[in-house]
Structure formats: structure tokens, C-alpha cells
Motif scaffolding. Sequence first.
Motif, mmCIF file in Angstrom:
data_model
loop_
_atom_site.group_PDB
_atom_site.id
_atom_site.type_symbol
_atom_site.label_atom_id
_atom_site.label_comp_id
_atom_site.label_asym_id
_atom_site.label_seq_id
_atom_site.Cartn_x
_atom_site.Cartn_y
_atom_site.Cartn_z
ATOM 1 N N SER A 1 192.264 55.464 33.163
ATOM 2 C CA SER A 1 192.566 55.206 32.207
ATOM 3 C C SER A 1 192.407 55.650 30.828
ATOM 4 C CB SER A 1 191.144 53.588 32.350
ATOM 5 O OG SER A 1 190.118 54.272 31.752
ATOM 6 N N GLU A 2 191.706 57.229 30.674
ATOM 7 C CA GLU A 2 192.343 57.256 28.864
ATOM 8 C C GLU A 2 192.991 58.184 28.905
ATOM 9 O OE1 GLU A 2 190.464 61.499 29.415
ATOM 10 O OE2 GLU A 2 190.178 61.124 31.716
ATOM 11 N N PHE A 3 194.502 58.121 30.045
ATOM 12 C CA PHE A 3 195.755 58.266 29.939
ATOM 13 C C PHE A 3 196.787 57.188 29.938
ATOM 14 C CE2 PHE A 3 193.265 61.836 32.786
ATOM 15 C CZ PHE A 3 193.809 62.711 32.328
ATOM 16 N N THR A 4 197.763 57.733 29.083
ATOM 17 C CA THR A 4 199.072 57.333 29.020
ATOM 18 C C THR A 4 200.068 57.597 29.663
ATOM 19 O OG1 THR A 4 199.134 58.069 26.658
ATOM 20 C CG2 THR A 4 197.905 56.141 26.891
ATOM 21 N N ASP A 5 200.042 56.492 29.979
ATOM 22 C CA ASP A 5 201.814 57.424 31.001
ATOM 23 C C ASP A 5 203.419 56.797 30.290
ATOM 24 O OD1 ASP A 5 201.194 54.977 31.689
ATOM 25 O OD2 ASP A 5 201.677 55.580 33.314
ATOM 26 N N LYS A 6 204.648 57.200 30.079
ATOM 27 C CA LYS A 6 205.663 57.051 29.635
ATOM 28 C C LYS A 6 207.039 57.105 30.658
ATOM 29 C CE LYS A 6 205.233 56.315 25.498
ATOM 30 N NZ LYS A 6 205.579 55.262 24.468
ATOM 31 N N LEU A 7 207.209 56.622 31.024
ATOM 32 C CA LEU A 7 208.068 56.461 32.003
ATOM 33 C C LEU A 7 209.770 57.291 31.214
ATOM 34 C CD1 LEU A 7 209.676 56.574 35.366
ATOM 35 C CD2 LEU A 7 210.387 53.737 34.413
ATOM 36 N N VAL B 1 202.581 61.544 31.488
ATOM 37 C CA VAL B 1 201.134 61.494 31.090
ATOM 38 C C VAL B 1 200.487 62.349 30.474
ATOM 39 C CG1 VAL B 1 198.657 60.989 32.547
ATOM 40 C CG2 VAL B 1 201.026 60.629 33.630
ATOM 41 N N GLY B 2 199.807 61.733 29.546
ATOM 42 C CA GLY B 2 198.567 62.346 28.110
ATOM 43 C C GLY B 2 197.594 61.396 28.281
ATOM 44 N N ASP B 3 196.828 62.340 27.361
ATOM 45 C CA ASP B 3 195.358 61.980 27.080
ATOM 46 C C ASP B 3 195.188 60.949 25.418
ATOM 47 O OD1 ASP B 3 194.707 64.539 25.757
ATOM 48 O OD2 ASP B 3 193.365 64.150 26.702
ATOM 49 N N GLN B 4 196.510 61.591 24.524
ATOM 50 C CA GLN B 4 196.508 61.902 23.037
ATOM 51 C C GLN B 4 195.668 62.333 22.473
ATOM 52 O OE1 GLN B 4 197.449 57.064 22.545
ATOM 53 N NE2 GLN B 4 199.332 57.443 22.987
ATOM 54 N N LYS B 5 195.121 63.362 23.111
ATOM 55 C CA LYS B 5 194.646 64.166 22.835
ATOM 56 C C LYS B 5 194.457 65.828 22.911
ATOM 57 C CE LYS B 5 190.513 60.849 23.316
ATOM 58 N NZ LYS B 5 190.199 60.630 24.217
ATOM 59 N N GLY B 6 196.179 65.926 23.303
ATOM 60 C CA GLY B 6 196.107 67.492 23.096
ATOM 61 C C GLY B 6 196.570 67.500 24.917
ATOM 62 N N ARG C 1 210.473 62.693 22.567
ATOM 63 C CA ARG C 1 209.814 61.612 22.395
ATOM 64 C C ARG C 1 208.644 61.294 22.987
ATOM 65 N NH1 ARG C 1 209.721 58.377 17.760
ATOM 66 N NH2 ARG C 1 211.465 59.614 16.925
ATOM 67 N N ALA C 2 208.575 61.268 24.573
ATOM 68 C CA ALA C 2 208.140 60.805 25.224
ATOM 69 C C ALA C 2 206.604 61.860 24.938
ATOM 70 C CB ALA C 2 208.780 60.094 26.661
ATOM 71 N N VAL C 3 207.068 63.176 25.392
ATOM 72 C CA VAL C 3 206.251 63.774 26.066
ATOM 73 C C VAL C 3 205.410 64.055 24.954
ATOM 74 C CG1 VAL C 3 205.793 66.631 25.641
ATOM 75 C CG2 VAL C 3 207.637 65.244 26.978
ATOM 76 N N PHE C 4 205.391 64.257 23.313
ATOM 77 C CA PHE C 4 205.010 64.615 22.220
ATOM 78 C C PHE C 4 204.088 63.463 21.928
ATOM 79 C CE2 PHE C 4 208.749 66.409 20.234
ATOM 80 C CZ PHE C 4 207.965 67.997 20.785
ATOM 81 N N GLU C 5 204.599 61.744 22.084
ATOM 82 C CA GLU C 5 203.586 60.371 21.841
ATOM 83 C C GLU C 5 202.433 60.543 23.047
ATOM 84 O OE1 GLU C 5 206.452 57.155 22.771
ATOM 85 O OE2 GLU C 5 207.434 57.434 20.036
ATOM 86 N N THR C 6 202.993 61.367 24.547
ATOM 87 C CA THR C 6 201.049 61.174 25.028
ATOM 88 C C THR C 6 200.486 61.710 24.503
ATOM 89 O OG1 THR C 6 202.657 62.030 27.025
ATOM 90 C CG2 THR C 6 202.690 59.900 27.407
ATOM 91 N N LEU C 7 201.202 63.529 24.103
ATOM 92 C CA LEU C 7 200.095 64.521 24.141
ATOM 93 C C LEU C 7 199.450 63.587 22.586
ATOM 94 C CD1 LEU C 7 199.901 67.313 24.148
ATOM 95 C CD2 LEU C 7 201.617 67.836 22.749
ATOM 96 N N GLY C 8 199.905 62.911 21.645
ATOM 97 C CA GLY C 8 199.278 63.061 20.663
ATOM 98 C C GLY C 8 199.986 62.492 19.254
ATOM 99 N N MET C 9 200.674 63.455 19.396
ATOM 100 C CA MET C 9 201.318 64.666 18.116
ATOM 101 C C MET C 9 201.848 63.426 17.336
ATOM 102 S SD MET C 9 204.438 67.794 18.328
ATOM 103 C CE MET C 9 203.151 68.625 19.776
ATOM 104 N N GLN C 10 201.433 64.075 16.167
ATOM 105 C CA GLN C 10 202.438 62.430 15.097
ATOM 106 C C GLN C 10 202.717 63.104 13.890
ATOM 107 O OE1 GLN C 10 198.480 62.197 13.287
ATOM 108 N NE2 GLN C 10 197.560 61.239 14.902
ATOM 109 N N ASP C 11 203.485 64.445 13.655
ATOM 110 C CA ASP C 11 204.697 64.934 13.067
ATOM 111 C C ASP C 11 205.011 66.392 13.556
ATOM 112 O OD1 ASP C 11 203.931 63.379 10.927
ATOM 113 O OD2 ASP C 11 201.644 64.540 10.851
ATOM 114 N N VAL C 12 206.152 66.491 13.798
ATOM 115 C CA VAL C 12 207.003 67.368 14.305
ATOM 116 C C VAL C 12 208.469 66.681 14.177
ATOM 117 C CG1 VAL C 12 206.779 65.948 16.805
ATOM 118 C CG2 VAL C 12 207.244 68.786 16.898
ATOM 119 N N VAL C 13 209.397 67.781 14.684
ATOM 120 C CA VAL C 13 210.923 68.370 14.318
ATOM 121 C C VAL C 13 211.746 68.802 15.524
ATOM 122 C CG1 VAL C 13 213.254 68.664 12.994
ATOM 123 C CG2 VAL C 13 211.140 67.229 11.828
ATOM 124 N N ALA C 14 211.983 68.150 16.297
ATOM 125 C CA ALA C 14 212.711 68.905 17.463
ATOM 126 C C ALA C 14 213.883 68.848 17.947
ATOM 127 C CB ALA C 14 211.620 67.779 18.831
#
Length: 185
Positions: A14-20, A44-49, A118-131
Motif C-alpha cells: 500500500s505504500e507504493f503508488t502505481d501508474k498505468l 510503481v514508486g513510493d514517492q520517496k526516491g 511524467r509518470a516516472v517522475f510522479e511515482t518517484l516523488g520528484m516535484q521539479d524537473v525539466v525533461a
Amino acid sequence: MAREHGRDRDDRDSEFTDKLVHINRVAKVVKGGRRFGFAALVVVGDQKGRVGFGHGKAREVPEAIRKATDAAKRGLIRVPLREGRTLHHDVAGRHGAGKVYLRAAPAGTGIIAGGPMRAVFETLGMQDVVAKSIGSSNPYNMVRATFDALKHQDSPRSVAARRNIKVSSLQSRRREGADDQAASE
């Protein structure tokens, strides 16, 4: 005892968030008509790295998504984040014909990136990035190229450990290099 172990696993999941990210439908033509199969790409990511991606195939969409999610949880990587919100340095990654460039951004920039990245960065927990994605727009290649770039991300702590010096001396060397460069101009 077995029940408690299962409950612990549910808590951990449950600590993980997943994005299709993407679903692909393929058809196999047989005597009676067409048989459809589905392939899912999930991040899939825990939004904490920590973040991972997985690929799953099945005859039904939910089963393909479940397989992809399980595969993503098995292949998690840890990414060092500066101040818990952005990258430590700019980095490039590639996979096949897919190339991506990731740049650290100041606070308040947000996530400026295309769909799969964007899905990778959101699940990673990154808030500021230009890609920026260059080349292939195939979601599989873009996600793999993004992961290639994230694997090459180094924190000052890991660089200092590799060189057997303290982080503070690493930062003072960096400032000296900037002063030398400014003096030469």
C-alpha cells in the motif's frame, strides 16, 4: 501466522503508488476469428526516491496490469534526490532510438515532461524537473531511457564516498573550480 505475514505484505504494497503508462492490444487471427491479448506497461514508486517499471502480458487487461505491477515492484531502483524534490545534476539517458535529457530545476517549476516520463517522475516523488524526449516516442523506449538516465544520477555523498573525501571538501573544491573559471575569463 500465515495471515499476519500476508497482512504485512499488503501494508508494504500500500505504500507504493502505481501508474498505468500504456496498454497494447494485439490480435491473433485463428480459425474462429480473432484472439485478443493485452500488454501493459506500469510504473510503481513510493514517492520517496524509489521507482520501478514492469511489463505484463495476458488475455485480460486487469491480469496484464497485475503482472506488470508485480514485475515493477521486483525491479525497484533508488534515485538520490536533492532536497527531496529534484535532480542533483543534469543527465542524459538512452535506450534504442529513445533519448531523454533530464535537467534539475528550481523550486516551483513543477514536472515539465511528456506522458511516460511524467509518470516516472510522479511515482518517484520528484516535484521539479525539466525533461525532453528526443527520437523514439515509443512509451517502452522512453521509460527505459528515463530509467537509464536516473541510474546515472549521483549524489554528492556517493561521489565523496567514491573519492574517500568529505562532502564539505567536495563542495569547497567545486567552488574553487568556479572561482578559477571566473578569474580566467
